[in-house]
Design a protein around this motif. Structure first.
Motif, PDB file in Angstrom:
ATOM      1  N   THR A 134       0.821  -1.211   0.000  1.00 14.64           N
ATOM      2  CA  THR A 134       0.000   0.000   0.000  1.00 14.64           C
ATOM      3  C   THR A 134       0.853   1.258   0.000  1.00 14.64           C
ATOM      4  OG1 THR A 134      -1.801  -1.159   1.103  1.00 14.64           O
ATOM      5  CG2 THR A 134      -1.828   1.231   1.225  1.00 14.64           C
ATOM      6  N   ASP A 135       1.895   1.300   0.821  1.00 19.30           N
ATOM      7  CA  ASP A 135       2.759   2.489   0.882  1.00 19.30           C
ATOM      8  C   ASP A 135       3.446   2.756  -0.456  1.00 19.30           C
ATOM      9  OD1 ASP A 135       2.068   2.869   3.524  1.00 19.30           O
ATOM     10  OD2 ASP A 135       3.941   2.072   4.337  1.00 19.30           O
ATOM     11  N   THR A 136       3.875   1.705  -1.135  1.00 18.89           N
ATOM     12  CA  THR A 136       4.534   1.858  -2.432  1.00 18.89           C
ATOM     13  C   THR A 136       3.543   2.376  -3.463  1.00 18.89           C
ATOM     14  OG1 THR A 136       6.045   0.051  -1.889  1.00 18.89           O
ATOM     15  CG2 THR A 136       5.838   0.641  -4.224  1.00 18.89           C
ATOM     16  N   LEU A 137       2.333   1.849  -3.437  1.00 22.40           N
ATOM     17  CA  LEU A 137       1.307   2.300  -4.380  1.00 22.40           C
ATOM     18  C   LEU A 137       0.926   3.751  -4.123  1.00 22.40           C
ATOM     19  CD1 LEU A 137      -0.424   1.546  -6.743  1.00 22.40           C
ATOM     20  CD2 LEU A 137      -2.083   0.550  -5.162  1.00 22.40           C
ATOM     21  N   HIS A 138       0.775   4.123  -2.859  1.00 22.26           N
ATOM     22  CA  HIS A 138       0.473   5.519  -2.521  1.00 22.26           C
ATOM     23  C   HIS A 138       1.590   6.445  -2.997  1.00 22.26           C
ATOM     24  CE1 HIS A 138      -2.687   4.777   0.874  1.00 22.26           C
ATOM     25  NE2 HIS A 138      -2.991   4.171  -0.254  1.00 22.26           N
ATOM     26  N   ALA A 139       2.835   6.022  -2.805  1.00 26.00           N
ATOM     27  CA  ALA A 139       3.969   6.835  -3.255  1.00 26.00           C
ATOM     28  C   ALA A 139       3.949   6.985  -4.775  1.00 26.00           C
ATOM     29  CB  ALA A 139       5.286   6.214  -2.794  1.00 26.00           C
ATOM     30  N   ALA A 140       3.601   5.925  -5.495  1.00 29.21           N
ATOM     31  CA  ALA A 140       3.533   5.991  -6.953  1.00 29.21           C
ATOM     32  C   ALA A 140       2.414   6.927  -7.410  1.00 29.21           C
ATOM     33  CB  ALA A 140       3.328   4.592  -7.536  1.00 29.21           C
ATOM     34  N   VAL A 141       1.291   6.884  -6.722  1.00 29.35           N
ATOM     35  CA  VAL A 141       0.163   7.767  -7.055  1.00 29.35           C
ATOM     36  C   VAL A 141       0.567   9.228  -6.842  1.00 29.35           C
ATOM     37  CG1 VAL A 141      -2.126   8.493  -6.271  1.00 29.35           C
ATOM     38  CG2 VAL A 141      -1.672   6.091  -6.702  1.00 29.35           C
ATOM     39  N   MET A 142       1.203   9.516  -5.727  1.00 30.58           N
ATOM     40  CA  MET A 142       1.615  10.896  -5.465  1.00 30.58           C
ATOM     41  C   MET A 142       2.742  11.313  -6.414  1.00 30.58           C
ATOM     42  SD  MET A 142      -0.670  11.707  -3.389  1.00 30.58           S
ATOM     43  CE  MET A 142      -0.190  13.384  -3.030  1.00 30.58           C
ATOM     44  N   ALA A 143       3.639  10.392  -6.762  1.00 33.24           N
ATOM     45  CA  ALA A 143       4.698  10.699  -7.727  1.00 33.24           C
ATOM     46  C   ALA A 143       4.089  11.023  -9.092  1.00 33.24           C
ATOM     47  CB  ALA A 143       5.669   9.527  -7.846  1.00 33.24           C
ATOM     48  N   GLY A 144       3.026  10.328  -9.448  1.00 29.21           N
ATOM     49  CA  GLY A 144       2.356  10.589 -10.709  1.00 29.21           C
ATOM     50  C   GLY A 144       1.847  12.010 -10.824  1.00 29.21           C
ATOM     51  N   THR A 145       1.495  12.614  -9.709  1.00 28.65           N
ATOM     52  CA  THR A 145       0.990  13.992  -9.744  1.00 28.65           C
ATOM     53  C   THR A 145       2.108  14.998 -10.014  1.00 28.65           C
ATOM     54  OG1 THR A 145       1.208  14.385  -7.355  1.00 28.65           O
ATOM     55  CG2 THR A 145      -0.871  13.419  -8.126  1.00 28.65           C
ATOM     56  N   ARG A 146       3.349  14.602  -9.752  1.00 33.57           N
ATOM     57  CA  ARG A 146       4.472  15.493 -10.047  1.00 33.57           C
ATOM     58  C   ARG A 146       4.777  15.526 -11.545  1.00 33.57           C
ATOM     59  NH1 ARG A 146       6.408  13.043  -5.370  1.00 33.57           N
ATOM     60  NH2 ARG A 146       7.910  11.781  -6.505  1.00 33.57           N
ATOM     61  N   PHE A 147       4.406  14.449 -12.240  1.00 33.29           N
ATOM     62  CA  PHE A 147       4.668  14.380 -13.677  1.00 33.29           C
ATOM     63  C   PHE A 147       3.507  14.922 -14.501  1.00 33.29           C
ATOM     64  CE2 PHE A 147       7.787  11.450 -12.024  1.00 33.29           C
ATOM     65  CZ  PHE A 147       8.889  11.717 -12.810  1.00 33.29           C
ATOM     66  N   SER A 148       2.307  14.886 -13.940  1.00 35.38           N
ATOM     67  CA  SER A 148       1.154  15.435 -14.667  1.00 35.38           C
ATOM     68  C   SER A 148       0.013  15.699 -13.690  1.00 35.38           C
ATOM     69  CB  SER A 148       0.682  14.475 -15.764  1.00 35.38           C
ATOM     70  OG  SER A 148       0.213  13.276 -15.196  1.00 35.38           O
ATOM     71  N   GLY A 149      -0.688  16.776 -13.935  1.00 37.73           N
ATOM     72  CA  GLY A 149      -1.881  17.038 -13.142  1.00 37.73           C
ATOM     73  C   GLY A 149      -1.814  18.246 -12.251  1.00 37.73           C
TER      74      GLY A 149
END
Length: 160
Positions: free
Chosen positions: A12-27
């Protein structure tokens, strides 16, 4: 580039980090606020939600590969086969609002949720304004009094 894993294989922590990282690349900030709300729920760790989480690797400014996730909020919300708790449904609706720019009436979504949900919603608002790190939400004396009352009511005298 490395092949992205299946979302169901991630902690879960890794997935949450990936979701938040995705916002740095777009959005931008509003997408980051939306994901801040979504990571408060348990939705991302559910197998029935995994088809709406799209993982890939992006290269950051330092040339390193970063796992990022994009959550298809619209498709997730429109899938009536996915059971949602009241809080999850409200936060998903609010997250869609931040991500799409479609307004919602906050009172319709937050009035019956607890103080932890209210705090998360306030944090999301701060993030959406681009002010993350500029302001912090702190517990006030009323919440401390409420927690003491609850502890006493439940017989937990160590917290009272």
């Amino acid at each position: 580039m490395t092949t992205a894993p299946d979302p169901r294989s991630l902690a879960t922590d890794t997935l949450h980090a990936a979701v938040m990282a995705g916002t740095r690349f777009s959005g931008g900030d509003t997408r980051r606020a939306a994901m801040h709300l979504l990571t408060f729920t348990d939705l991302l760790s559910r197998a029935d939600v995994a088809p709406y989480i799209h993982l890939r690797y992006e290269t950051d400014r330092d040339g390193l590969e970063v796992l990022v996730a994009h959550v298809d909020l619209d498709a997730l919300a429109e899938d009536k086969g996915i059971p949602l708790t009241g809080g999850d449904e409200r936060f998903l609706t609010l997250a869609r609002s931040y991500a799409s720019g479609e307004p919602v009436v906050l009172g319709d979504f937050l009035n019956t949720l607890g103080h932890a949900h209210a705090r998360r919603a306030i944090e999301a608002y701060i993030i959406s304004l681009g002010m993350e790190g500029w302001y912090q939400v702190q517990e006030g004396p009323e919440l401390a009094a409420h927690r003491r009352f609850e502890a006493t009511l439940l017989g937990n005298t160590t917290e009272a």
